[in-house]
Scaffold this motif. Structure first.
Motif: not given
Ligand code: F0G
Length: 458
Positions: A75, A96, A82, A78, A291-292, A300, A297
């Motif tokens: 995503s 995360p 990051e 992400f 990535t989550y 994030l 999303g």
């Protein structure tokens, strides 16, 4: 230019507060078994139970929610998250999680276990619980200055460096997988940790070749207190101070519900490749794809934006001033509290506030309930109810070191008149303190009893 430090924002969306009277509050408290955790929030006027997940998001954060990329893997949100975390911490692996304790659970499932020992300036209760659940031992090593509730020593959150040396000498790197530093030191009165103390702890960790981790929930508030209170820091941008802390660490756990203005979220960040690999494997088991990690999303996005906003100097000046404002006026009214003020809360000293109530009769609980009855204010007992236990043999309370009542302020939520209202309520209760009575438990669970306990007034 006027000197008053103002809220550096305008109010765009509001949430009404429903006014209640004392008679209604008596009925609500009775129904809740005199436990403020059991109240409906709609029956609370000013909610100072916690600053966690209760902050107001900015227009930019709300816009970020719409922009969130909900792709399962890779995503865009992400990568934005990051980048924000890496820019701040310079740590290599950013993972995360859905909140702070999820990061703790993963970290201590890997490095904890029977025979291991984890020192901290003071463990937060979820950190301690996750360490103990893994079979390891959690030890608190707060500095001695912190025992004195009334002195104005500026860094009562510090680690006792001599005690840490003894712990490392005793157990060695075989049994101590990492040392942890909680900034600010929430369980020890929300007190600040100095950069000098962090450096001294780093040196010890280097000497014994043990990694150093930060529990970074309130890193921005701590950095601003360092700016105000530590010699040589006043002229430095607060972001540089924050970066200094993270540069001294090998990793961190974080709850984005505090110093990232998010309603949910967290992360674990580490340099060690092997540890990161193991953490990602566990993450997939319970939190989700790397990535989550248990977040949408859009969450994030909100965290990435919040991490940038939290370091605005105007915001931090206002934030720390709001706590100082209340503390100053309480001190002027001679109300006993923990000094100096920390970054997110004022802590009343219930034992000195209600000296006629013996510690076995839970003065912190009595004070917290009285503030609710008086003015609909919800605070949090941090004392024997939270950290003590009932001796199964004698039926007597095993007391905690202090009985504090924490008034934790959500970020960007309440205004100065709310603080004035809280102040008046506390001072009124203090004036007629002799009439306040103690409590005893009528029900308690075997673990983390404060959440579900019920109490009887004596
Ligand atoms: N570490 C510290 C120092 C905390 O204050 C908290 C939460 C956590 C870890 C856990 O984070 O809630 O996201 O899982 N403190 C809240 C409080 C609950 O009210 O002080 P979480």
């Amino acid at each position: 230019m006027p000197k008053t430090i103002i809220e550096p924002f305008k109010i765009k969306v509001i949430e009404p507060i429903r006014m209640t009277n004392r008679q209604e509050r008596e009925a609500h408290l009775e129904e809740a078994g005199n436990n403020l955790f059991a109240l409906h929030s709609a029956d609370v006027l000013i909610d100072l139970l916690t600053d966690s997940g209760t902050s107001a998001m900015s227009a930019a954060q709300w816009a970020g929610l719409t922009d969130g990329d909900e792709s399962y893997a890779g995503s865009r949100s992400f990568y934005r998250f990051e980048n924000a975390v890496r820019d701040l911490t310079a740590l290599k692996h950013i993972i995360p999680t859905h909140q702070g304790r999820a990061a703790e659970k993963i970290l201590f499932s890997i490095v904890g276990g029977k025979g291991r020992v984890i020192p901290n300036n003071t463990h937060f209760d979820t950190t301690r619980a996750n360490i103990e659940f893994s079979g390891a031992e959690a030890i608190d090593l707060p500095c001695k200055e912190g025992d004195d509730l009334v002195s104005d020593y500026p860094f009562k959150g510090n680690m006792d460096v001599d005690a840490l040396r003894q712990t490392l000498e005793r157990y060695g790197r075989e049994r101590v997988p990492l040392v942890m530093m909680t900034v600010t030191n929430n369980s020890h009165g929300g007190q600040a940790v100095s950069l000098a103390n962090m450096r001294a702890v780093r040196e010890l960790c280097d000497e014994f070749r043990v990694p150093l981790f930060i529990d970074a929930c309130r890193f921005a508030e701590n950095s601003y207190l360092v700016k105000l209170r530590e010699p040589g820091q006043r002229e430095r941008p607060v972001i540089d101070i924050a970066r200094d802390f993270f540069r001294l660490a090998n990793g961190c756990t974080f709850s984005a519900k505090k110093d990232a203005f998010a309603n949910i979220g967290g992360f674990i960040a580490v340099d060690d490749d092997e540890l990161a690999q193991q953490a990602r494997n566990l993450l997939i088991l319970t939190e989700g794809f790397p990535t989550y990690g248990g977040l949408a999303g859009r969450d994030l996005e909100a965290i990435a934006i919040g991490l940038e906003e939290i370091l605005h100097e105007d915001y931090l000046a206002y934030r720390i001033r709001t706590i100082e404002y209340l503390a100053e006026r309480l001190i002027a009214a001679e109300v006993p509290l923990l000094r100096p003020h920390g970054g997110h809360a004022v802590y009343l000293d219930a034992r000195r506030f209600l000296p006629h109530i013996p510690a076995e009769q839970l003065p912190g609980q009595a004070l917290a309930c009285e503030l609710y009855l008086e003015a609909g204010i919800r605070s949090c007992e941090i004392g024997t109810v939270m950290f003590g236990h009932t001796d199964p043999e004698t039926g007597r309370e095993v007391l905690s070191k202090m009985d504090l009542v924490r008034l934790a302020f959500p970020r960007r939520v309440y205004t100065q008149s709310h603080s004035d209202y809280v102040l008046e309520a506390i001072v009124d209760v203090y004036r007629r303190r002799d009439a306040v009575r103690g409590f005893r438990f009528s029900y308690q669970a075997p673990m983390l009893r404060h959440f579900t306990a019920r109490f009887e007034r004596l």
